[in-house]
Design a protein around this motif. Structure first.
Motif, PDB file in Angstrom:
ATOM      1  N   ILE A   1      10.956   7.563  -4.062  1.00  0.00           N
ATOM      2  CA  ILE A   1       9.892   7.585  -3.610  1.00  0.00           C
ATOM      3  C   ILE A   1       8.840   6.287  -3.398  1.00  0.00           C
ATOM      4  CG2 ILE A   1       7.514   8.300  -3.186  1.00  0.00           C
ATOM      5  CD1 ILE A   1      10.173   9.907  -3.400  1.00  0.00           C
ATOM      6  N   GLY A   2       8.711   5.236  -4.261  1.00  0.00           N
ATOM      7  CA  GLY A   2       8.562   3.835  -4.254  1.00  0.00           C
ATOM      8  C   GLY A   2       9.081   3.426  -2.936  1.00  0.00           C
ATOM      9  N   ILE A   3      10.160   3.004  -3.631  1.00  0.00           N
ATOM     10  CA  ILE A   3      11.270   2.267  -2.168  1.00  0.00           C
ATOM     11  C   ILE A   3      11.434   3.153  -1.234  1.00  0.00           C
ATOM     12  CG2 ILE A   3      14.234   1.701  -2.340  1.00  0.00           C
ATOM     13  CD1 ILE A   3      14.223   2.033  -5.848  1.00  0.00           C
TER      14      ILE A   3
ATOM     15  N   SER B   1       0.945  -1.309  -0.260  1.00  0.00           N
ATOM     16  CA  SER B   1       0.095  -0.208   0.450  1.00  0.00           C
ATOM     17  C   SER B   1       0.936   1.518   0.327  1.00  0.00           C
ATOM     18  CB  SER B   1      -1.012  -0.098   0.896  1.00  0.00           C
ATOM     19  OG  SER B   1      -1.712   0.871   1.363  1.00  0.00           O
ATOM     20  N   LYS B   2       2.023   1.398   0.725  1.00  0.00           N
ATOM     21  CA  LYS B   2       2.591   2.518   1.042  1.00  0.00           C
ATOM     22  C   LYS B   2       3.377   2.408  -0.621  1.00  0.00           C
ATOM     23  CE  LYS B   2       4.802   1.585   4.745  1.00  0.00           C
ATOM     24  NZ  LYS B   2       5.617   1.858   5.969  1.00  0.00           N
ATOM     25  N   VAL B   3       3.922   1.435  -0.899  1.00  0.00           N
ATOM     26  CA  VAL B   3       5.025   1.464  -2.735  1.00  0.00           C
ATOM     27  C   VAL B   3       3.595   1.680  -3.600  1.00  0.00           C
ATOM     28  CG1 VAL B   3       5.939   0.447  -3.802  1.00  0.00           C
ATOM     29  CG2 VAL B   3       6.572   0.050  -1.940  1.00  0.00           C
ATOM     30  N   HIS B   4       2.769   1.379  -3.603  1.00  0.00           N
ATOM     31  CA  HIS B   4       1.337   2.498  -5.063  1.00  0.00           C
ATOM     32  C   HIS B   4       0.971   3.942  -3.900  1.00  0.00           C
ATOM     33  CE1 HIS B   4      -2.729   3.183  -5.083  1.00  0.00           C
ATOM     34  NE2 HIS B   4      -1.952   2.965  -6.827  1.00  0.00           N
ATOM     35  N   HIS B   5       1.116   4.228  -2.893  1.00  0.00           N
ATOM     36  CA  HIS B   5       0.910   5.954  -3.075  1.00  0.00           C
ATOM     37  C   HIS B   5       1.781   6.502  -2.885  1.00  0.00           C
ATOM     38  CE1 HIS B   5      -2.986   3.629  -0.862  1.00  0.00           C
ATOM     39  NE2 HIS B   5      -3.490   5.023  -1.282  1.00  0.00           N
ATOM     40  N   GLY B   6       2.673   5.450  -3.206  1.00  0.00           N
ATOM     41  CA  GLY B   6       4.227   7.020  -2.926  1.00  0.00           C
ATOM     42  C   GLY B   6       3.922   6.908  -4.491  1.00  0.00           C
ATOM     43  N   VAL B   7       4.240   5.861  -4.960  1.00  0.00           N
ATOM     44  CA  VAL B   7       4.725   5.355  -6.527  1.00  0.00           C
ATOM     45  C   VAL B   7       3.058   6.502  -7.221  1.00  0.00           C
ATOM     46  CG1 VAL B   7       4.104   4.835  -8.627  1.00  0.00           C
ATOM     47  CG2 VAL B   7       5.663   3.738  -6.670  1.00  0.00           C
ATOM     48  N   ALA B   8       1.772   6.908  -7.160  1.00  0.00           N
ATOM     49  CA  ALA B   8       0.944   7.187  -7.685  1.00  0.00           C
ATOM     50  C   ALA B   8       1.203   8.873  -6.735  1.00  0.00           C
ATOM     51  CB  ALA B   8      -0.175   7.051  -6.943  1.00  0.00           C
ATOM     52  N   TYR B   9       1.473   9.437  -6.168  1.00  0.00           N
ATOM     53  CA  TYR B   9       2.080  10.505  -5.149  1.00  0.00           C
ATOM     54  C   TYR B   9       3.021  10.949  -6.318  1.00  0.00           C
ATOM     55  CZ  TYR B   9       2.768  14.671  -2.724  1.00  0.00           C
ATOM     56  OH  TYR B   9       2.638  15.918  -1.883  1.00  0.00           O
ATOM     57  N   ALA B  10       4.415  10.680  -6.513  1.00  0.00           N
ATOM     58  CA  ALA B  10       5.267  11.152  -7.030  1.00  0.00           C
ATOM     59  C   ALA B  10       4.723  11.447  -8.552  1.00  0.00           C
ATOM     60  CB  ALA B  10       6.816  10.060  -7.171  1.00  0.00           C
ATOM     61  N   LEU B  11       4.460  10.419  -9.005  1.00  0.00           N
ATOM     62  CA  LEU B  11       3.519  10.187 -10.535  1.00  0.00           C
ATOM     63  C   LEU B  11       3.186  12.098 -10.913  1.00  0.00           C
ATOM     64  CD1 LEU B  11       3.161   6.946 -11.814  1.00  0.00           C
ATOM     65  CD2 LEU B  11       5.144   8.497 -12.661  1.00  0.00           C
ATOM     66  N   LYS B  12       2.113  12.233 -10.256  1.00  0.00           N
ATOM     67  CA  LYS B  12       1.056  13.400  -9.440  1.00  0.00           C
ATOM     68  C   LYS B  12       1.870  14.568  -9.690  1.00  0.00           C
ATOM     69  CE  LYS B  12      -2.903  15.418  -7.326  1.00  0.00           C
ATOM     70  NZ  LYS B  12      -3.536  15.277  -6.235  1.00  0.00           N
ATOM     71  N   LYS B  13       3.218  14.146  -8.608  1.00  0.00           N
ATOM     72  CA  LYS B  13       3.973  15.727  -8.281  1.00  0.00           C
ATOM     73  C   LYS B  13       5.221  15.669  -9.974  1.00  0.00           C
ATOM     74  CE  LYS B  13       6.914  18.011  -4.483  1.00  0.00           C
ATOM     75  NZ  LYS B  13       5.613  19.022  -4.221  1.00  0.00           N
ATOM     76  N   PHE B  14       5.245  14.589  -9.634  1.00  0.00           N
ATOM     77  CA  PHE B  14       6.642  14.548 -11.154  1.00  0.00           C
ATOM     78  C   PHE B  14       6.367  13.828 -12.058  1.00  0.00           C
ATOM     79  CE2 PHE B  14       8.634  15.627  -7.193  1.00  0.00           C
ATOM     80  CZ  PHE B  14       9.231  16.391  -7.015  1.00  0.00           C
ATOM     81  N   PRO B  15       5.433  14.552 -13.235  1.00  0.00           N
ATOM     82  CA  PRO B  15       4.521  13.610 -14.794  1.00  0.00           C
ATOM     83  C   PRO B  15       5.591  13.121 -15.087  1.00  0.00           C
ATOM     84  CG  PRO B  15       3.489  15.661 -14.252  1.00  0.00           C
ATOM     85  CD  PRO B  15       4.432  15.807 -13.450  1.00  0.00           C
TER      86      PRO B  15
END
Length: 282
Positions: free
Chosen positions: A154-156, A131-145
């Motif tokens: 960020i996922g790591i 769950s944390k990896v997914h939310h981290g990746v999703a947030y990073a892609l939203k902030k840095f497309p």
């Protein structure tokens, strides 16, 4: 299994709330790691450090419990103390820390170390990690497309941040181990979180025709399976065989092996004992 039923299970797993049970499992594992690392040599799980240095023990445990958010915020440029603003998470982590270290007759620690209970806790922790990896990746892609490297980092950091926080939390406890950190010796957790990050990035790009919940459930099964394998069968890092192949083919291992063959072929063969005796007689 019926496809509809499988999809329902996948949707249920993808929609699980992490607080409080899965977060508590993560806090239990982190507090156990700090306690087991704080004991005098040869006395695993000793209460000596928590009795003599409760503040240091608590701070080290909190750094481990919230390591993912701290490191990911540091990478993104947000406040590293932001994770501590959520009072309910801090209270839950503190309660877990207190019970693990100060329960009567040390019953909580012994119960968490009991193999069947430990397997359940580790499985719950792996679900929270995904769950944390997914939310981290999703947030990073939203902030840095389009920044897939940042999304992977960020996922790591979100999923395996505790591995990189070990050096700092050991300093808090007065232990300095500069030659033992995650970058020098990557653990299975970091490699698995990197793999999960890549999978979620590919899913974001539309490389998979399967629904998101199915992809998510597949990653959860991967994490839980190898967590059980590590606890029951002692299989700690299934990536090692692939790493050896890649290092041999890509990072000079094959070239070094061929060079060693040529160097041995060019090396003069030492004379046998009979030949040496004949030379001396001549």
């Amino acid at each position: 299994m019926d496809q509809t039923k499988f999809l329902e299970i996948a949707n249920y797993v993808a929609g699980l709330k992490m607080y409080p049970y899965f977060d508590a499992a993560n806090y239990v594992i982190m507090c156990l790691m700090v306690r087991d690392d704080s004991h005098p040599q040869g006395h695993a799980g000793s209460t000596v450090f928590s009795r003599k240095q409760p503040l240091s023990c608590w701070l080290a445990s909190m750094l481990m419990c919230f390591s993912g958010s701290i490191l990911s915020n540091l990478l993104i440029g947000e406040g590293i103390v932001t994770p501590f603003k959520h009072q309910k998470d801090l209270v839950l982590a503190t309660g877990v820390w207190y019970v693990i270290n100060y329960s009567p007759f040390d019953i909580a620690y012994k119960l968490c170390k009991f193999p069947p209970v430990r397997v359940v806790i580790y499985c719950a922790k792996q679900i929270q990690t995904v769950s944390k990896v997914h939310h981290g990746v999703a947030y990073a892609l939203k902030k840095f497309p389009g920044s897939f490297v940042i999304a992977s980092l960020i996922g790591i950091a979100k999923g395996a941040g505790y591995c990189y926080m070990r050096l700092i939390e050991r300093i808090v406890r007065g232990i300095w181990t500069p030659s033992s950190h995650e970058i020098l010796q990557p653990s299975f957790s970091s490699k698995a979180c990197l793999s999960a990050s890549i999978v979620f990035i590919c899913q974001h790009l539309g490389f998979f025709s399967a629904p998101f919940s199915v992809v998510y459930l597949s990653v959860v099964i991967f994490f839980v399976y190898f967590s059980i394998s590590a606890q029951v069968l002692g299989v700690h890092d299934p990536f090692i065989p692939f790493e050896k192949i890649v290092c041999t083919v890509v990072f000079g291992g094959l070239v070094d092996a061929v060079g060693g063959l040529f160097s041995r072929a060019e090396r003069p063969v030492p004379p046998t004992s009979d030949e040496a005796a004949k030379r001396k007689s001549d």
